[in-house]
Design an enzyme around this catalytic site. Structure first.
Site, PDB file in Angstrom:
ATOM      1  N   THR A   1      12.024 -41.485  22.964  1.00  0.00           N
ATOM      2  CA  THR A   1      10.905 -41.763  23.868  1.00  0.00           C
ATOM      3  C   THR A   1       9.818 -42.593  23.176  1.00  0.00           C
ATOM      4  OG1 THR A   1      10.344 -39.464  23.391  1.00  0.00           O
ATOM      5  CG2 THR A   1      11.080 -39.946  25.608  1.00  0.00           C
TER       6      THR A   1
ATOM      7  N   SER B   1       8.403 -29.300  19.558  1.00  0.00           N
ATOM      8  CA  SER B   1       7.912 -30.673  19.750  1.00  0.00           C
ATOM      9  C   SER B   1       6.401 -30.717  19.917  1.00  0.00           C
ATOM     10  CB  SER B   1       8.570 -31.246  21.019  1.00  0.00           C
ATOM     11  OG  SER B   1       7.898 -32.399  21.467  1.00  0.00           O
ATOM     12  N   ALA B   2       5.801 -31.846  19.549  1.00  0.00           N
ATOM     13  CA  ALA B   2       4.362 -32.041  19.753  1.00  0.00           C
ATOM     14  C   ALA B   2       4.052 -32.470  21.185  1.00  0.00           C
ATOM     15  CB  ALA B   2       3.851 -33.111  18.793  1.00  0.00           C
TER      16      ALA B   2
ATOM     17  N   LYS C   1       1.774 -30.587  13.567  1.00  0.00           N
ATOM     18  CA  LYS C   1       2.562 -30.843  12.362  1.00  0.00           C
ATOM     19  C   LYS C   1       1.732 -31.761  11.457  1.00  0.00           C
ATOM     20  CE  LYS C   1       6.670 -30.997  15.350  1.00  0.00           C
ATOM     21  NZ  LYS C   1       7.689 -31.864  15.969  1.00  0.00           N
TER      22      LYS C   1
ATOM     23  N   LYS D   1       4.507 -41.455  15.454  1.00  0.00           N
ATOM     24  CA  LYS D   1       5.631 -40.551  15.706  1.00  0.00           C
ATOM     25  C   LYS D   1       5.291 -39.137  15.255  1.00  0.00           C
ATOM     26  CE  LYS D   1       9.460 -43.726  15.953  1.00  0.00           C
ATOM     27  NZ  LYS D   1      10.685 -44.251  15.342  1.00  0.00           N
TER      28      LYS D   1
ATOM     29  N   ASP E   1      13.330 -31.028  17.141  1.00  0.00           N
ATOM     30  CA  ASP E   1      12.230 -31.877  17.589  1.00  0.00           C
ATOM     31  C   ASP E   1      12.744 -32.655  18.816  1.00  0.00           C
ATOM     32  OD1 ASP E   1       9.756 -33.409  17.335  1.00  0.00           O
ATOM     33  OD2 ASP E   1      11.018 -35.036  16.594  1.00  0.00           O
ATOM     34  N   LEU E   2      11.856 -33.260  19.592  1.00  0.00           N
ATOM     35  CA  LEU E   2      12.312 -33.966  20.803  1.00  0.00           C
ATOM     36  C   LEU E   2      12.407 -35.479  20.573  1.00  0.00           C
ATOM     37  CD1 LEU E   2      13.026 -33.870  23.835  1.00  0.00           C
ATOM     38  CD2 LEU E   2      10.585 -34.016  24.324  1.00  0.00           C
ATOM     39  N   ASP E   3      11.226 -36.121  20.490  1.00  0.00           N
ATOM     40  CA  ASP E   3      11.209 -37.581  20.359  1.00  0.00           C
ATOM     41  C   ASP E   3      11.778 -37.990  18.995  1.00  0.00           C
ATOM     42  OD1 ASP E   3      10.619 -40.292  20.459  1.00  0.00           O
ATOM     43  OD2 ASP E   3       8.547 -39.994  19.814  1.00  0.00           O
TER      44      ASP E   3
ATOM     45  N   GLU F   1      14.426 -32.984  12.435  1.00  0.00           N
ATOM     46  CA  GLU F   1      13.152 -33.704  12.579  1.00  0.00           C
ATOM     47  C   GLU F   1      13.286 -35.174  12.203  1.00  0.00           C
ATOM     48  OE1 GLU F   1      10.055 -34.338  13.097  1.00  0.00           O
ATOM     49  OE2 GLU F   1       9.384 -32.499  14.005  1.00  0.00           O
ATOM     50  N   ASP F   2      12.565 -36.042  12.914  1.00  0.00           N
ATOM     51  CA  ASP F   2      12.584 -37.470  12.548  1.00  0.00           C
ATOM     52  C   ASP F   2      11.270 -37.910  11.906  1.00  0.00           C
ATOM     53  OD1 ASP F   2      11.107 -37.297  15.032  1.00  0.00           O
ATOM     54  OD2 ASP F   2      11.193 -39.486  15.067  1.00  0.00           O
TER      55      ASP F   2
HETATM   56  P1  B16 Z   1       2.823 -36.380  24.700  1.00  0.00           P
HETATM   57  P2  B16 Z   1       7.884 -35.083  19.075  1.00  0.00           P
HETATM   58  C1  B16 Z   1       5.764 -36.524  19.859  1.00  0.00           C
HETATM   59  O1  B16 Z   1       7.017 -35.957  20.138  1.00  0.00           O
HETATM   60  C2  B16 Z   1       5.874 -38.037  19.764  1.00  0.00           C
HETATM   61  O2  B16 Z   1       6.670 -38.401  18.642  1.00  0.00           O
HETATM   62  C3  B16 Z   1       4.504 -38.645  19.605  1.00  0.00           C
HETATM   63  O3  B16 Z   1       4.600 -40.048  19.526  1.00  0.00           O
HETATM   64  C4  B16 Z   1       3.646 -38.223  20.813  1.00  0.00           C
HETATM   65  O4  B16 Z   1       2.334 -38.749  20.688  1.00  0.00           O
HETATM   66  C5  B16 Z   1       3.595 -36.691  20.859  1.00  0.00           C
HETATM   67  O5  B16 Z   1       4.932 -36.193  20.976  1.00  0.00           O
HETATM   68  C6  B16 Z   1       2.798 -36.194  22.041  1.00  0.00           C
HETATM   69  O6  B16 Z   1       3.463 -36.540  23.224  1.00  0.00           O
HETATM   70  O7  B16 Z   1       1.881 -37.496  24.906  1.00  0.00           O
HETATM   71  O8  B16 Z   1       4.060 -36.433  25.579  1.00  0.00           O
HETATM   72  O9  B16 Z   1       2.176 -35.017  24.745  1.00  0.00           O
HETATM   73  O10 B16 Z   1       8.476 -36.048  18.115  1.00  0.00           O
HETATM   74  O11 B16 Z   1       6.998 -34.045  18.416  1.00  0.00           O
HETATM   75  O12 B16 Z   1       8.927 -34.453  19.972  1.00  0.00           O
HETATM   76 MG    MG Z   2       9.890 -36.650  16.581  1.00  0.00          MG
END
Ligand code: B16
Ligand code: MG
Length: 218
Positions: A17, A114-115, A145, A45, A9-11, A169-170
């Site tokens: 972030t 990642s999302a 997810k 998140k 996962d990223l964030d 994953e967090d």
């Molecule tokens: P964006 P992850 C997610 O990242 C974030 O945790 C979530 O807070 C954010 O709304 C989502 O990405 C979408 O991000 O606005 O950059 O498309 O944890 O899935 O890496």
């Molecule tokens: Mg995350």
């Protein structure tokens, strides 16, 4: 040597972030007269951008037109990207780069799951793009997810069976997605939150090379 698929996962796993999402969402919420707290940010998140704005509006009991919704989403992302533009390698979470290097040296499959629709740009900013042989992000999926879609696409791109994949994953939804995909889930964060994960570590400083070697071999 065995080849497994390691999906990150990223964030919250590679970078933090969430603090920048918070600042950008808070500015947007203030503009609408909605109070937005760090506790509420926790609930965003791993949640997509569209769903995040829907949640903020419902917390503030606000209804807006589709046009305004789209405009606010674009403004939020512009604000968010202003923070992202200042990022560099120093914002990688501890031992992430070392873990990626160890997996690469061990000839393992490495993918992002990642999302975020900004994932590729963020990986570039923190200079780890080259470790990933596959990147699956918010632009590639139709179901968020806890649906396992993002991780199943990653496994397919890596050409590795889902039950041979390990997910870092967090978020609770992300751990559930990994479990539903039939993968090994590793929660990064607190045990209270991530108890559905197969393994839980506070961060990558707690994950030894011998633990990763065991995952590769078993
Ligand atoms: P964006 P992850 C997610 O990242 C974030 O945790 C979530 O807070 C954010 O709304 C989502 O990405 C979408 O991000 O606005 O950059 O498309 O944890 O899935 O890496
Ligand atoms: Mg995350």
């Amino acid at each position: 040597m065995n080849k497994k698929g390691f999906i990150f996962d990223l964030d919250g796993v590679i970078v933090d972030t969430a603090k920048y999402h918070f600042l950008a969402w808070k500015k947007l919420a203030q503009g609408l007269g909605i109070d937005f707290t760090e506790e509420e940010n926790e609930q965003l998140k791993g949640v997509s951008r569209v769903r995040s704005l829907e949640k903020i509006l419902s917390w503030g009991n606000k209804t807006i037109s589709d046009d305004q919704f789209n405009r606010l989403m674009a403004e939020k992302n512009e604000d968010y990207l202003r923070y992202i533009d200042k990022m560099d390698e120093s914002e990688l979470l501890p031992m992430v780069k070392e873990t990626l290097q160890f997996l690469k040296d061990s000839q393992q499959g490495i993918s992002l799951g990642s999302a975020s629709k900004n994932a590729r740009h963020i990986l570039d900013k923190v200079n780890v793009n080259s470790f990933f042989s596959a990147i699956v992000d918010g632009n590639d999926v139709s179901r968020a997810k806890p649906d396992p879609e993002v991780f199943l696409i990653a496994a397919k791109l890596l050409d590795i069976e889902p039950n041979q994949c390990i997910v870092f994953e967090d978020s609770v939804a992300g751990v559930q997605a990994a479990n539903t995909a039939g993968m090994t889930s590793i929660g990064i964060g607190s045990e209270d939150v991530l108890h559905e994960a197969h393994y839980i570590f506070k961060d990558f400083t707690q994950i030894s090379q011998s633990f990763i070697t065991d995952l590769i071999n078993n």
